[in-house]
Design a protein around this motif. Structure first.
Motif, PDB file in Angstrom:
ATOM      1  N   SER A  33     -49.592  -5.269  -6.138  1.00 45.33           N
ATOM      2  CA  SER A  33     -50.540  -6.116  -6.865  1.00 45.33           C
ATOM      3  C   SER A  33     -51.823  -6.364  -6.083  1.00 45.33           C
ATOM      4  O   SER A  33     -52.870  -6.663  -6.664  1.00 45.33           O
ATOM      5  N   TRP A  34     -51.774  -6.225  -4.761  1.00 46.43           N
ATOM      6  CA  TRP A  34     -52.980  -6.440  -3.961  1.00 46.43           C
ATOM      7  C   TRP A  34     -53.346  -5.264  -3.070  1.00 46.43           C
ATOM      8  O   TRP A  34     -54.498  -5.141  -2.630  1.00 46.43           O
ATOM      9  N   CYS A  35     -52.380  -4.386  -2.796  1.00 47.84           N
ATOM     10  CA  CYS A  35     -52.643  -3.259  -1.898  1.00 47.84           C
ATOM     11  C   CYS A  35     -52.916  -2.012  -2.721  1.00 47.84           C
ATOM     12  O   CYS A  35     -52.028  -1.495  -3.404  1.00 47.84           O
ATOM     13  N   ALA A  36     -54.144  -1.503  -2.641  1.00 46.33           N
ATOM     14  CA  ALA A  36     -54.562  -0.368  -3.471  1.00 46.33           C
ATOM     15  C   ALA A  36     -53.996   0.959  -2.984  1.00 46.33           C
ATOM     16  O   ALA A  36     -54.165   1.976  -3.664  1.00 46.33           O
ATOM     17  N   ASN A  37     -53.344   0.955  -1.833  1.00 43.09           N
ATOM     18  CA  ASN A  37     -52.749   2.187  -1.298  1.00 43.09           C
ATOM     19  C   ASN A  37     -51.321   1.884  -0.865  1.00 43.09           C
ATOM     20  O   ASN A  37     -51.013   1.789   0.326  1.00 43.09           O
ATOM     21  N   THR A  38     -50.443   1.713  -1.854  1.00 45.36           N
ATOM     22  CA  THR A  38     -49.048   1.358  -1.608  1.00 45.36           C
ATOM     23  C   THR A  38     -48.184   2.614  -1.643  1.00 45.36           C
ATOM     24  O   THR A  38     -48.185   3.358  -2.627  1.00 45.36           O
ATOM     25  N   ILE A  39     -47.448   2.834  -0.567  1.00 42.90           N
ATOM     26  CA  ILE A  39     -46.561   3.985  -0.424  1.00 42.90           C
ATOM     27  C   ILE A  39     -45.125   3.473  -0.403  1.00 42.90           C
ATOM     28  O   ILE A  39     -44.782   2.627   0.422  1.00 42.90           O
ATOM     29  N   VAL A  40     -44.292   3.970  -1.312  1.00 45.48           N
ATOM     30  CA  VAL A  40     -42.915   3.500  -1.425  1.00 45.48           C
ATOM     31  C   VAL A  40     -41.967   4.552  -0.855  1.00 45.48           C
ATOM     32  O   VAL A  40     -42.072   5.740  -1.191  1.00 45.48           O
ATOM     33  N   VAL A  41     -41.058   4.102   0.001  1.00 48.91           N
ATOM     34  CA  VAL A  41     -40.050   4.978   0.596  1.00 48.91           C
ATOM     35  C   VAL A  41     -38.670   4.454   0.190  1.00 48.91           C
ATOM     36  O   VAL A  41     -38.371   3.271   0.399  1.00 48.91           O
ATOM     37  N   ILE A  42     -37.852   5.335  -0.397  1.00 48.84           N
ATOM     38  CA  ILE A  42     -36.519   4.948  -0.873  1.00 48.84           C
ATOM     39  C   ILE A  42     -35.465   5.707  -0.075  1.00 48.84           C
ATOM     40  O   ILE A  42     -35.418   6.940  -0.103  1.00 48.84           O
ATOM     41  N   HIS A  43     -34.642   4.968   0.644  1.00 49.98           N
ATOM     42  CA  HIS A  43     -33.440   5.574   1.220  1.00 49.98           C
ATOM     43  C   HIS A  43     -32.305   5.309   0.239  1.00 49.98           C
ATOM     44  O   HIS A  43     -31.930   4.165   0.005  1.00 49.98           O
TER      45      HIS A  43
END
Length: 793
Positions: A534-544
């Motif tokens: 919602s606030w970070c324009a460069n969000t990287i999601v990592v799923i283990h």
């Protein structure tokens, strides 16, 4: 209900002879059909095939006919067995207390030691100075036969170094039929071809290291709910499957392991077509030992034996972890003629033959298996396996979203790290801030308990250390003279850091033996991702993740610029991940399962059976149509399809050619010559290369990279229609490269007779159908770039 009880007792009664066993089984099947007719009002003739498991007796004696190695092993084993008393033979067929997870009896006067059995498929569980390898599902995501073999070889060398004779793995059961299955992560994907490639390569690697591999669980062990008989719930689930599906889907990957010489096979807990798997003569005698020519021994899953003489006659050779229904009872059965001495001799011969086949009788290390409370000198077997673990960890990491080349990172100066999965430290409200190597004590034992490197239960492992993502990121940021900010606990980090170059959010999805998952997502993790985005324009999601994890709650959010499925990568988790994040390695991992847009898209294959019946049933009425086959057949658009994965470069496919091989004899014959003896892995003709497909793959992008080229085949329909067959199915994959920009390489796919055959339930044989076989090659099961065909007949 009274009639069903009669059926129940008929199956469980202690049969006195093979003839009585056959009669009892036929009676029970007749009674079952009558019971179904009475309950449903239908005629027996109208009942589906499901639930019928024809009796196959007697249990065939092994003879070592597969190759010279097995022949020599059988000569040695039979020589020893001929000198043993009945009591000594019986002693070999049972488990005894000891240091290992399982210990056979010994015969000191003949130099036969107790054989040591130990878990598991991703590392020697519960021990010090051993490695924590990636889980099976992660190894499958590499789509790399070479790495699969290297994984098996390294794994086997650690078992060998600690004196373990028999390693309990690899696993292709469960295959992954149930999307929420608790043990899917132990297996090697939801596709039988990919799972078979892994089973074969890992088995060969383990046995090349000198350890007897134990492919498991034979067969149809596809859920944890009610997988075992208990006095409170009653019988285990009965997995009811038709003959074609049994062969083409569930037995298929085990054939590869057998082909590579597997010395043992573990039977499973649940019932299969109404007969417990460890006393199902069709599965053990009929398919495994006769049809597939198995030369080794069948061992029960721990406490999985449900009968005495019946299980011996049905093909079980060894019971674990104790005497079960055998021991002195088996001696008495041989003495009174209930069990033939030929059968008990064959059981022991089969147990000893793999011992000789892998030359374990000479200079094999003694067991070095200790409890945590035993003082002992370290026996360090890790060698340089950390490098391989890091390589496999990276190769099995799947990039599924990468907007505007967000990744790889370009020496960022300011990173924010969020989420419970980023570090080893658990959340403050969890009292599980430790790892002891015990049965269910794993990193990531549930959501919010730190980074996830493996699943739970007997397939877990014992890491000597864990490199968390946060640790590895700190190493990189320190080197680049940057800064980090983090919050591992909150689902709504309070302070936005607007100057951050990127925000990395780490979440996981845990699974374990003994229970099935209740969801393919969780609200806490989804809130965390959305709040950061919602606030970070460069969000990287990592799923283990221990399996499928749905992502539609947030995957299309414009601020989520990249997403990775990082699997269960083992002890070098952080290093494997950062090598991808920073571009040291161009990702080439591919999804070994289908990620749906909604959980409901999996239909009846979402959950395990929830029947409260004392005789619970689960009929596999979907047949061959699981995972991507289900989505293709019902024209359901997945979020990310089977075989999908992105790269930092791009690839073009061209020039597909496909043809039958000129040297193949009798290609048009409907069945392989029945006069040719079966070898371990099935009829030799099944492994003949009958067609070859080729295409060129070119790196059309800006950086070096490897591509996983995948071949899919559509089998001709029978009589123009065949609702049972998949739209297409994986029948080849090649890791091409790494290729430099502009570099081209030919991908070659060799197709065996088995790859193009279907199981004929009438002839009880594999058959090539005459007609046009459509062939596609591409980057996933739905990204098919070039097409062609092969004509048979």
């Amino acid at each position: 209900m009274d009639l069903l009880k009669t059926v129940y007792h008929k199956f469980r009664e202690p049969w006195g002879s093979r003839e009585q066993a056959v009669l009892s089984t036929k009676t029970a099947v007749t009674l079952f059909c009558a019971a179904c007719s009475l309950q449903t009002g239908s005629e027996v003739s109208e009942l589906p095939y499901y639930g019928l498991s024809p009796p196959v007796y007697p249990s065939p004696a092994g003879n070592g006919s597969t190759n010279a190695g097995w022949a020599s092993a059988y000569d040695h084993a039979q020589n020893l067995v001929s000198r043993m008393t009945v009591e000594e033979k019986v002693n070999i067929t049972r488990g005894w207390p000891g240091a290992c997870a399982g210990n056979t009896g010994e015969v000191p006067r003949l130099g036969i030691p107790s054989l040591c059995f130990a878990d598991g498929p991703s590392g020697l569980r519960g021990q010090e100075f051993v490695s924590a390898f990636p889980a099976g599902i992660h190894v499958a995501a590499t789509f790399d036969r070479h790495l699969m073999y290297q994984h098996g070889r390294a794994l086997g060398s650690e078992f060998h170094g600690r004196g373990v004779n028999v390693a309990l793995g690899p696993a292709a059961g469960p295959l992954g039929r149930v999307a929420r299955g608790g043990r899917n992560w132990e297996g090697l994907s939801n596709d039988p071809y990919l799972a078979g490639a892994g089973m074969g390569a890992i088995t060969r690697g383990m046995q090349d290291a000198g350890v007897i591999a134990t492919p498991k669980h034979w067969l149809l062990n596809e859920q944890e709910f009610r997988r075992r008989w208990t006095p409170t719930t009653g019988d285990a689930i009965s997995a009811n499957v038709d003959d074609r599906t049994l062969h083409e889907l569930y037995a298929f990957p085990f054939m590869d392991a057998l082909r590579e010489g597997a010395g043992a096979v573990m039977c499973s807990y649940q019932r299969a077509n109404h007969s417990y798997a460890c006393q199902n003569s069709k599965l053990m005698n009929g398919i495994l030992k006769i049809e597939l020519g198995f030369e080794g021994f069948v061992v029960s899953d721990w406490d999985g034996q449900m009968s005495g003489v019946a299980s011996a006659n049905a093909g079980l050779d060894l019971v674990m972890p104790n005497a079960g229904f055998w021991g002195d009872n088996l001696t008495q059965a041989v003495r009174n003629g209930t069990l033939s001495e030929e059968r008990i001799s064959d059981m022991v011969t089969r147990i000893l033959a793999p011992w000789f086949y892998l030359r374990q009788e000479t200079d094999y290390p003694p067991p070095a298996i200790y409890t945590n409370t035993q003082k002992h000198l370290p026996v360090d077997v890790r060698a340089d396996h950390a490098k391989l673990i890091e390589e496999v960890g990276a190769a099995g990491t799947v990039l599924v979203k990468n907007v505007n080349n967000t990744l790889p990172l370009k020496k960022p100066k300011f990173l924010c790290v969020y989420g419970y999965d980023a570090t080893l430290k658990a959340s403050p409200w969890q009292n599980r801030d430790r790892y002891s190597g015990a049965y269910d004590e794993n990193f990531g034992w549930n959501t919010f308990n730190g980074t996830l490197i493996t699943g739970g239960g007997s397939g877990s492992n014992s890491p000597p250390y864990v490199v968390s993502p946060f640790q590895a990121l700190q190493e990189r940021v320190t080197k680049d003279k940057g800064i980090l900010r983090w919050d591992f606990h909150s689902d709504n980090p309070a302070e936005p850091y607007v100057n951050a170059d990127a925000c990395l959010v780490f979440i996981n999805a845990y699974a374990s033996e003994s229970f099935d998952r209740t969801s393919l997502t969780d609200e806490f993790s989804d809130r965390l991702v959305l709040n950061v985005a919602s606030w970070c324009a460069n969000t990287i999601v990592v799923i283990h993740s221990a399996g499928i994890r749905t992502v539609d709650a947030w995957i299309t959010h414009p601020n989520i610029t990249a997403t990775l499925f990082a699997g269960l990568p083992g002890q070098e988790s952080g290093h494997s991940l950062t090598s991808i994040l920073y571009g040291d390695i161009n990702p080439s991992g591919r999804l070994p399962y289908t990620v749906a847009r909604s959980e409901s898209d999996y239909g009846r294959l979402l959950n395990s059976s929830v029947s409260a019946d004392p005789f619970p049933q689960d009929s596999f009425t979907e047949g061959l149509l699981i995972d991507y086959r289900h989505f293709d057949k019902h024209q359901i658009t997945p979020r990310f399809e089977f075989g999908f994965g992105l790269s930092y470069t791009s690839f073009a496919y061209a020039n597909l050619s496909a043809s039958t091989t000129a040297t193949t004899k009798n290609l048009l014959a409907e069945f392989p010559d029945p006069n040719i003896p079966v070898v371990q892995g099935g009829h030799p003709a099944l492994w003949d290369i009958v067609a070859v497909a080729r295409c060129t793959v070119t790196n059309t992008g800006p950086v070096d990279g490897a591509e996983i080229a995948q071949l899919y085949v559509s089998v001709p329909r029978a009589g123009g229609e065949d609702s049972e067959s998949p739209v297409r199915q994986l029948r080849g994959f090649v890791k091409v490269g790494p290729l430099a920009p502009g570099q081209r390489e030919e991908a070659v796919f060799e197709l065996t007779r088995r790859d193009l055959s279907v199981w004929d339930v009438v002839a009880q044989q594999w058959r090539l159908r005459r007609g046009v076989y459509r062939v596609w090659v591409g980057a996933s099961s739905r990204d098919l770039r070039v097409g062609g065909s092969v004509v048979v007949g």
